[in-house]
Design a protein around this motif. Structure first.
Motif, PDB file in Angstrom:
ATOM      1  N   ILE A  68      33.179  -5.529 -66.099  1.00  0.00           N
ATOM      2  CA  ILE A  68      31.801  -6.402 -67.360  1.00  0.00           C
ATOM      3  C   ILE A  68      31.534  -5.958 -68.021  1.00  0.00           C
ATOM      4  O   ILE A  68      31.446  -6.213 -69.481  1.00  0.00           O
ATOM      5  N   GLY A  69      31.222  -3.849 -67.625  1.00  0.00           N
ATOM      6  CA  GLY A  69      31.090  -3.375 -68.528  1.00  0.00           C
ATOM      7  C   GLY A  69      32.712  -3.671 -69.893  1.00  0.00           C
ATOM      8  O   GLY A  69      31.527  -3.395 -70.643  1.00  0.00           O
ATOM      9  N   ILE A  70      33.841  -3.357 -69.601  1.00  0.00           N
ATOM     10  CA  ILE A  70      34.392  -3.234 -70.757  1.00  0.00           C
ATOM     11  C   ILE A  70      34.260  -4.618 -71.221  1.00  0.00           C
ATOM     12  O   ILE A  70      34.643  -4.234 -72.402  1.00  0.00           O
ATOM     13  N   SER A  71      34.115  -5.841 -70.950  1.00  0.00           N
ATOM     14  CA  SER A  71      34.019  -7.012 -71.686  1.00  0.00           C
ATOM     15  C   SER A  71      32.771  -7.410 -72.622  1.00  0.00           C
ATOM     16  O   SER A  71      32.554  -7.417 -73.571  1.00  0.00           O
ATOM     17  N   GLN A  72      31.753  -6.366 -72.268  1.00  0.00           N
ATOM     18  CA  GLN A  72      30.967  -6.393 -73.209  1.00  0.00           C
ATOM     19  C   GLN A  72      30.959  -5.534 -74.046  1.00  0.00           C
ATOM     20  O   GLN A  72      30.534  -5.489 -75.058  1.00  0.00           O
ATOM     21  N   LEU A  73      31.788  -4.533 -73.790  1.00  0.00           N
ATOM     22  CA  LEU A  73      31.421  -3.509 -74.421  1.00  0.00           C
ATOM     23  C   LEU A  73      32.011  -3.748 -75.330  1.00  0.00           C
ATOM     24  O   LEU A  73      33.037  -3.397 -77.240  1.00  0.00           O
ATOM     25  N   LEU A  74      34.045  -4.457 -75.663  1.00  0.00           N
ATOM     26  CA  LEU A  74      34.495  -4.881 -76.709  1.00  0.00           C
ATOM     27  C   LEU A  74      33.871  -6.099 -77.445  1.00  0.00           C
ATOM     28  O   LEU A  74      34.412  -6.102 -78.761  1.00  0.00           O
ATOM     29  N   ALA A  75      33.297  -7.207 -76.328  1.00  0.00           N
ATOM     30  CA  ALA A  75      32.749  -8.368 -77.418  1.00  0.00           C
ATOM     31  C   ALA A  75      31.739  -7.504 -78.462  1.00  0.00           C
ATOM     32  O   ALA A  75      31.444  -7.929 -79.510  1.00  0.00           O
ATOM     33  N   GLY A  76      30.716  -6.646 -78.085  1.00  0.00           N
ATOM     34  CA  GLY A  76      30.033  -5.713 -78.876  1.00  0.00           C
ATOM     35  C   GLY A  76      30.677  -5.195 -79.816  1.00  0.00           C
ATOM     36  O   GLY A  76      30.592  -5.056 -81.475  1.00  0.00           O
ATOM     37  N   PHE A  77      31.872  -4.305 -80.104  1.00  0.00           N
ATOM     38  CA  PHE A  77      32.365  -3.823 -80.568  1.00  0.00           C
ATOM     39  C   PHE A  77      33.044  -5.031 -82.043  1.00  0.00           C
ATOM     40  O   PHE A  77      32.627  -4.256 -82.709  1.00  0.00           O
ATOM     41  N   LEU A  78      33.267  -5.818 -81.352  1.00  0.00           N
ATOM     42  CA  LEU A  78      34.431  -6.212 -82.895  1.00  0.00           C
ATOM     43  C   LEU A  78      32.581  -7.304 -83.067  1.00  0.00           C
ATOM     44  O   LEU A  78      33.504  -7.273 -84.226  1.00  0.00           O
ATOM     45  N   LEU A  79      31.599  -7.073 -82.606  1.00  0.00           N
ATOM     46  CA  LEU A  79      31.007  -7.941 -83.641  1.00  0.00           C
ATOM     47  C   LEU A  79      30.050  -6.985 -84.450  1.00  0.00           C
ATOM     48  O   LEU A  79      30.115  -7.677 -85.894  1.00  0.00           O
ATOM     49  N   MET A  80      29.914  -5.630 -84.135  1.00  0.00           N
ATOM     50  CA  MET A  80      29.473  -5.154 -84.789  1.00  0.00           C
ATOM     51  C   MET A  80      30.895  -4.036 -86.292  1.00  0.00           C
ATOM     52  O   MET A  80      30.478  -4.165 -86.950  1.00  0.00           O
ATOM     53  N   THR A  81      32.115  -4.629 -85.891  1.00  0.00           N
ATOM     54  CA  THR A  81      33.323  -4.596 -86.699  1.00  0.00           C
ATOM     55  C   THR A  81      32.965  -5.628 -88.462  1.00  0.00           C
ATOM     56  O   THR A  81      33.790  -5.058 -89.124  1.00  0.00           O
ATOM     57  N   GLN A  82      32.267  -6.637 -87.890  1.00  0.00           N
ATOM     58  CA  GLN A  82      32.349  -7.209 -89.556  1.00  0.00           C
ATOM     59  C   GLN A  82      33.572  -7.953 -89.098  1.00  0.00           C
ATOM     60  O   GLN A  82      33.692  -9.117 -89.449  1.00  0.00           O
ATOM     61  N   LYS A  83      34.475  -7.146 -89.374  1.00  0.00           N
ATOM     62  CA  LYS A  83      35.835  -7.608 -89.568  1.00  0.00           C
ATOM     63  C   LYS A  83      36.017  -9.085 -89.010  1.00  0.00           C
ATOM     64  O   LYS A  83      36.782  -9.752 -88.913  1.00  0.00           O
ATOM     65  N   TYR A  84      35.729  -8.494 -87.503  1.00  0.00           N
ATOM     66  CA  TYR A  84      36.401  -9.613 -86.714  1.00  0.00           C
ATOM     67  C   TYR A  84      35.306  -9.716 -85.500  1.00  0.00           C
ATOM     68  O   TYR A  84      35.525 -10.371 -84.480  1.00  0.00           O
ATOM     69  N   ALA A  85      34.189 -10.162 -86.400  1.00  0.00           N
ATOM     70  CA  ALA A  85      33.178 -10.777 -85.630  1.00  0.00           C
ATOM     71  C   ALA A  85      32.753 -11.810 -85.005  1.00  0.00           C
ATOM     72  O   ALA A  85      32.526 -12.753 -83.994  1.00  0.00           O
ATOM     73  N   LYS A  86      33.934 -12.887 -86.120  1.00  0.00           N
ATOM     74  CA  LYS A  86      34.622 -14.072 -85.275  1.00  0.00           C
ATOM     75  C   LYS A  86      34.304 -13.903 -83.657  1.00  0.00           C
ATOM     76  O   LYS A  86      34.492 -15.400 -83.224  1.00  0.00           O
ATOM     77  N   LEU A  87      35.662 -13.214 -84.324  1.00  0.00           N
ATOM     78  CA  LEU A  87      36.244 -13.189 -82.560  1.00  0.00           C
ATOM     79  C   LEU A  87      34.591 -12.640 -81.282  1.00  0.00           C
ATOM     80  O   LEU A  87      35.682 -13.134 -80.842  1.00  0.00           O
ATOM     81  N   GLY A  88      34.469 -11.850 -81.805  1.00  0.00           N
ATOM     82  CA  GLY A  88      33.146 -11.194 -81.226  1.00  0.00           C
ATOM     83  C   GLY A  88      31.984 -12.206 -80.643  1.00  0.00           C
ATOM     84  O   GLY A  88      32.319 -11.912 -79.364  1.00  0.00           O
TER      85      GLY A  88
END
Length: 207
Positions: A68-88
């Motif tokens: 659960i923690g890794i999933s949240q970390l991945l989603a948060g990271f993708l959102l914050m990159t802006q470049k991959y925010a759509k996937l996030g």
């Protein structure tokens, strides 16, 4: 919708909404990845609460708790990159729906309201990029060609800086201070906005 997407203020709002949601989920993810209890650190629950038993069961699962923690970390990271925010936004959507339903199922005070706000914000991000998401519903995607601010490397760097600060703070500090974390994140965001405004002013002066 096209007019809104060309609006500078609307684009900045979307960028910072991604930072906000991403930061919240990264902050919450590390306690699980580190293998710590949510209930004991939050101090909001006690063993007589049914919610305590729910989170304790998740914690005792070990691998699933960390997943659960890794999933949240991945989603948060993708959102914050802006470049991959759509996937996030897509990855984060089922996560925030689960959190919202959990907060409704147990006695969490005003927490369901906060979860609902995050859910609405995540839905807004999906609606914002709906043109590209159409393909998932067998519809023809459309690309409007709008010059997106999110593609500016400045916003990508700010997102990475926010991620690194949040990640490092939660890894290194167990007795965390939410106010301190918020102040630093807001300061980074404000500095980034000031730098961007300064760049725009210089461009106008050159013209």
């Amino acid at each position: 919708m096209q007019k809104i997407k060309t609006n500078i203020c609307a684009q900045i709002f979307i960028i910072y909404t991604r930072y906000l949601i991403g930061g919240c989920f990264i902050f919450a993810s590390l306690i699980k990845i580190k293998g710590n209890r949510f209930t004991s650190e939050s101090g909001a629950l006690n063993p007589i609460d049914s919610a305590w038993h729910f989170f304790e069961t998740l914690y005792q699962s070990g691998l699933y708790w960390k997943f659960i923690g890794i999933s949240q970390l991945l989603a948060g990271f993708l959102l914050m990159t802006q470049k991959y925010a759509k996937l996030g936004a897509l990855v984060n959507f089922p996560i925030i729906i689960n959190i919202f339903i959990i907060t409704l199922s147990y006695s969490f005070g005003f927490t369901p309201l906060l979860a609902a706000m995050l859910l609405i914000a995540n839905m807004l991000l999906i609606i914002w990029d709906w043109n590209e998401f159409k393909m998932f519903f067998n519809l023809m995607p459309t690309f409007d060609g709008t010059q997106r601010l999110e593609n500016d490397k400045l916003w990508i760097r700010i997102g990475l800086l926010l991620f690194l600060f949040t990640f490092s703070y939660r890894v290194l500090v167990d007795n965390y201070d939410v106010i301190f974390w918020l102040v630093i994140c807001i300061s980074i965001g404000l500095v980034g906005l000031i730098v961007w405004l300064s760049k725009q002013k210089k461009k106008v002066l050159k013209l």
